[in-house]
Design a protein around this motif. Structure first.
Motif, mmCIF file in Angstrom:
data_model
loop_
_atom_site.group_PDB
_atom_site.id
_atom_site.type_symbol
_atom_site.label_atom_id
_atom_site.label_comp_id
_atom_site.label_asym_id
_atom_site.label_seq_id
_atom_site.Cartn_x
_atom_site.Cartn_y
_atom_site.Cartn_z
ATOM 1 N N UNK A 12 0.836 -1.208 0.000
ATOM 2 C CA UNK A 12 0.000 0.000 0.000
ATOM 3 C C UNK A 12 0.868 1.254 0.000
ATOM 4 N N UNK A 13 0.323 2.351 -0.515
ATOM 5 C CA UNK A 13 1.037 3.618 -0.501
ATOM 6 C C UNK A 13 1.145 4.119 0.943
ATOM 7 N N UNK A 14 2.329 4.558 1.357
ATOM 8 C CA UNK A 14 2.453 5.113 2.708
ATOM 9 C C UNK A 14 1.712 6.443 2.809
ATOM 10 N N UNK A 15 1.175 6.714 3.982
ATOM 11 C CA UNK A 15 0.506 7.993 4.193
ATOM 12 C C UNK A 15 1.469 8.956 4.892
ATOM 13 N N UNK A 16 1.031 10.167 5.113
ATOM 14 C CA UNK A 16 1.908 11.237 5.584
ATOM 15 C C UNK A 16 2.653 10.893 6.869
ATOM 16 N N UNK A 17 1.952 10.272 7.838
ATOM 17 C CA UNK A 17 2.590 10.031 9.133
ATOM 18 C C UNK A 17 3.652 8.938 9.086
ATOM 19 N N UNK A 18 3.668 8.148 8.011
ATOM 20 C CA UNK A 18 4.652 7.071 7.927
ATOM 21 C C UNK A 18 6.034 7.568 7.553
ATOM 22 N N UNK A 19 6.107 8.808 6.999
ATOM 23 C CA UNK A 19 7.394 9.302 6.558
ATOM 24 C C UNK A 19 7.924 8.465 5.410
ATOM 25 N N UNK A 20 9.252 8.359 5.303
ATOM 26 C CA UNK A 20 9.862 7.542 4.262
ATOM 27 C C UNK A 20 9.759 6.072 4.617
ATOM 28 N N UNK A 21 9.415 5.268 3.653
ATOM 29 C CA UNK A 21 9.307 3.824 3.868
ATOM 30 C C UNK A 21 10.286 3.129 2.924
ATOM 31 N N UNK A 22 11.251 2.464 3.484
ATOM 32 C CA UNK A 22 12.238 1.739 2.683
ATOM 33 C C UNK A 22 11.930 0.250 2.768
ATOM 34 N N UNK A 23 11.542 -0.342 1.650
ATOM 35 C CA UNK A 23 11.178 -1.752 1.616
ATOM 36 C C UNK A 23 12.385 -2.603 1.233
ATOM 37 N N UNK A 24 12.649 -3.665 1.987
ATOM 38 C CA UNK A 24 13.851 -4.477 1.748
ATOM 39 C C UNK A 24 13.760 -5.302 0.478
ATOM 40 N N UNK A 25 14.914 -5.527 -0.153
ATOM 41 C CA UNK A 25 14.993 -6.365 -1.345
ATOM 42 C C UNK A 25 16.435 -6.779 -1.568
ATOM 43 N N UNK A 26 16.588 -7.928 -2.238
ATOM 44 C CA UNK A 26 17.906 -8.377 -2.680
ATOM 45 C C UNK A 26 17.949 -8.282 -4.197
ATOM 46 N N UNK A 27 19.096 -7.817 -4.722
ATOM 47 C CA UNK A 27 19.201 -7.607 -6.158
ATOM 48 C C UNK A 27 20.382 -8.374 -6.743
ATOM 49 N N UNK A 28 20.236 -8.756 -7.988
ATOM 50 C CA UNK A 28 21.323 -9.351 -8.744
ATOM 51 C C UNK A 28 21.448 -8.638 -10.072
ATOM 52 N N UNK A 29 22.651 -8.189 -10.429
ATOM 53 C CA UNK A 29 22.883 -7.456 -11.677
ATOM 54 C C UNK A 29 23.714 -8.330 -12.611
ATOM 55 N N UNK A 30 23.230 -8.501 -13.836
ATOM 56 C CA UNK A 30 23.914 -9.322 -14.827
ATOM 57 C C UNK A 30 24.548 -8.412 -15.875
ATOM 58 N N UNK A 31 25.870 -8.559 -16.072
ATOM 59 C CA UNK A 31 26.605 -7.721 -17.013
ATOM 60 C C UNK A 31 26.944 -8.484 -18.289
ATOM 61 N N UNK A 32 27.037 -7.751 -19.395
ATOM 62 C CA UNK A 32 27.579 -8.266 -20.651
ATOM 63 C C UNK A 32 28.446 -7.162 -21.230
ATOM 64 N N UNK A 33 29.761 -7.347 -21.135
ATOM 65 C CA UNK A 33 30.710 -6.301 -21.497
ATOM 66 C C UNK A 33 30.447 -5.053 -20.669
ATOM 67 N N UNK A 34 30.067 -3.961 -21.290
ATOM 68 C CA UNK A 34 29.854 -2.725 -20.536
ATOM 69 C C UNK A 34 28.373 -2.369 -20.445
ATOM 70 N N UNK A 35 27.533 -3.386 -20.525
ATOM 71 C CA UNK A 35 26.089 -3.149 -20.499
ATOM 72 C C UNK A 35 25.422 -4.072 -19.490
ATOM 73 N N UNK A 36 24.496 -3.528 -18.731
ATOM 74 C CA UNK A 36 23.713 -4.347 -17.819
ATOM 75 C C UNK A 36 22.627 -5.043 -18.628
#
Length: 454
Positions: A12-36
């Motif tokens: 859900x969208x955070x409302x005013x009193x929640x302030x900033x909401x940082x949601x956790x996630x894990x990421x993987x980046x795949x490269x090919x030469x100089x391009x993601x």
């Protein structure tokens, strides 16, 4: 529920009193030469009341920000530690997933007041596996019926236009490790799996309070045929079943029955095919035309090759219907095959009347509605306790920073709510400065990372 259930929880969208909401996630980046080439969200694990590991993966929007979570869970294992004897409770499974998501976010430091706003209404079902546990008189009877049903289904589902096929191409053997597993694959956006769960499988999670309970569960499980009907996301959406509310109460019970009856109809369990040649007095009840076609058929000749049918002078369909209604013979199935594959009393053998009812002393270790509801209440109390503890820490942190009541760390209650710039975006900015290009998930084209930063 279902043994397994896959969902997306849209945050859900955070409302005013929640302030900033940082949601956790894990990421993987795949490269090919100089391009993601690709940026993927990587899966993590969440738990319920047991040590069973369920998969959670962040869902990213076009700006690579977290907008929800994919959840794949085994509901029985999560609540009671095993999935041997069970009933369908799709709505309760969605509640379990909601509680696990909340626990995951709380432990990752997300604002507890925001976590409280996540509800089952934010869930969208992606795949549901319904399980029907049918009990028989003995383990031998369960296995025998499982084998006969496979042979029967292979013949009934075979195309009548291809008599060279021994069994339908829709039928296959499942490599699950369970006893005599086989499946019907992708029919009407659904798949079905049949097997007997008579023992614990290596590398599969299970937990019992004692060896005695485990033994008692599997002794009963040996007499149970498990029928799993998997519903795809397309099927759920097309039939208005993608929201958990559609599976609640009476509506849910009707859906469970409807899906099982679809399987019964698919397998023509009410056809009650003959195992013996019909007596002449019964044949005499047919019209002369029908008798001629039947005589041709009983000699082992393909009905499509009967002269008047082949020429189009006679229509095969009404002849077939009359013979099947009066003599329980399907002239699309060769007679020798039909009388060998027929299962007397099939309508009773594949019936919801056979749903297993565990004894009272085993209910706590079985996935039945009363146990599931009680276990979900335990999980809900655990979530409430974690949220209360997190709120106390946030309040203490706010006072320590000199903020007044209602403030939440660096973001006060007067801050406009938004999802903040994350560590990922900082990495992407560094990559942009290095001249790395990246494919946008929205259009499949290669874009400069700067275009994704807003």
């Amino acid at each position: 529920m279902s043994d397994s259930q896959t969902s997306i929880f849209y945050m859900p969208e955070p409302i005013k009193k929640h302030g900033f909401v940082k949601l956790p996630a894990k990421y993987g980046i795949i490269f090919n030469n100089n391009e993601i080439c690709n940026l993927n969200a990587m899966s993590d694990h969440i738990q319920g009341l047991t040590e069973a590991q369920n998969k959670i993966t962040a869902k990213l929007n076009a700006e690579y920000r977290v907008c929800g979570y994919h959840i794949s869970s085994n509901h029985p294992a999560t609540l009671i530690g095993n999935n041997v004897l069970m009933s369908n409770t799709v709505y309760q499974a969605a509640l379990t997933q909601k509680y696990m998501v909340q626990l995951h976010l709380i432990k990752d430091g997300v604002n507890p007041e925001y976590v409280e706003t996540i509800g089952v209404e934010h869930c969208e079902l992606q795949a549901v596996t319904l399980i029907y546990c049918l009990k028989y008189e003995s383990a031998k009877d369960a296995i025998s019926f499982l084998k006969k049903l496979k042979q029967y289904a292979g013949v009934v589902l075979k195309s009548p236009q291809n008599q060279r096929e021994k069994v339908s191409k829709k039928i296959g053997v499942a490599a699950t490790g369970d006893n005599q597993s086989w499946y019907i694959n992708k029919v009407d956006k659904r798949s079905v799996l049949f097997y007997v769960k008579d023992r614990h499988q290596p590398r599969k999670f299970s937990s019992f309070p004692s060896p005695e309970v485990e033994s008692a569960i599997y002794v009963l499980g040996q007499r149970v045929l498990r029928v799993e009907i998997k519903l795809s996301s397309k099927y759920l959406a097309a039939h208005g079943l993608e929201k958990p509310e559609a599976w609640r109460g009476v509506k849910g019970q009707e859906s469970y029955k409807r899906e099982f009856n679809w399987l019964r109809s698919l397998l023509k369990v009410d056809a009650d095919y003959r195992v013996n040649k019909p007596q002449q007095r019964h044949i005499d009840l047919l019209s002369e035309r029908d008798q001629l076609v039947l005589a041709w058929y009983l000699k082992g000749k393909p009905v499509n090759q009967y002269p008047q049918i082949k020429s189009g002078e006679w229509k095969k369909s009404p002849i077939k219907q009359r013979i099947q209604e009066r003599l329980r013979i399907d002239i699309d199935i060769p007679w020798k095959t039909q009388c060998r594959m027929a299962i007397p009393g099939l309508a009773n053998l594949l019936s919801l009347e056979r749903l297993v009812e565990p004894p009272q002393e085993l209910l706590d270790h079985c996935h039945v509605p009363s146990t599931v509801k009680r276990k979900n209440q335990e999980l809900r109390k655990l979530v409430e306790a974690e949220i209360a503890a997190a709120k106390a820490k946030w309040e203490k942190k706010g006072r320590g920073n000199g903020k007044g009541k209602g403030k939440r760390g660096a973001a006060g209650s007067d801050t406009v709510a938004s999802f903040p710039v994350s560590a990922l975006e900082a990495v992407l900015e560094a990559l942009r400065l290095a001249g790395v290009l990246m494919r946008s998930p929205s259009d499949g084209t290669t874009s400069d990372v700067a275009d994704l930063m807003g």
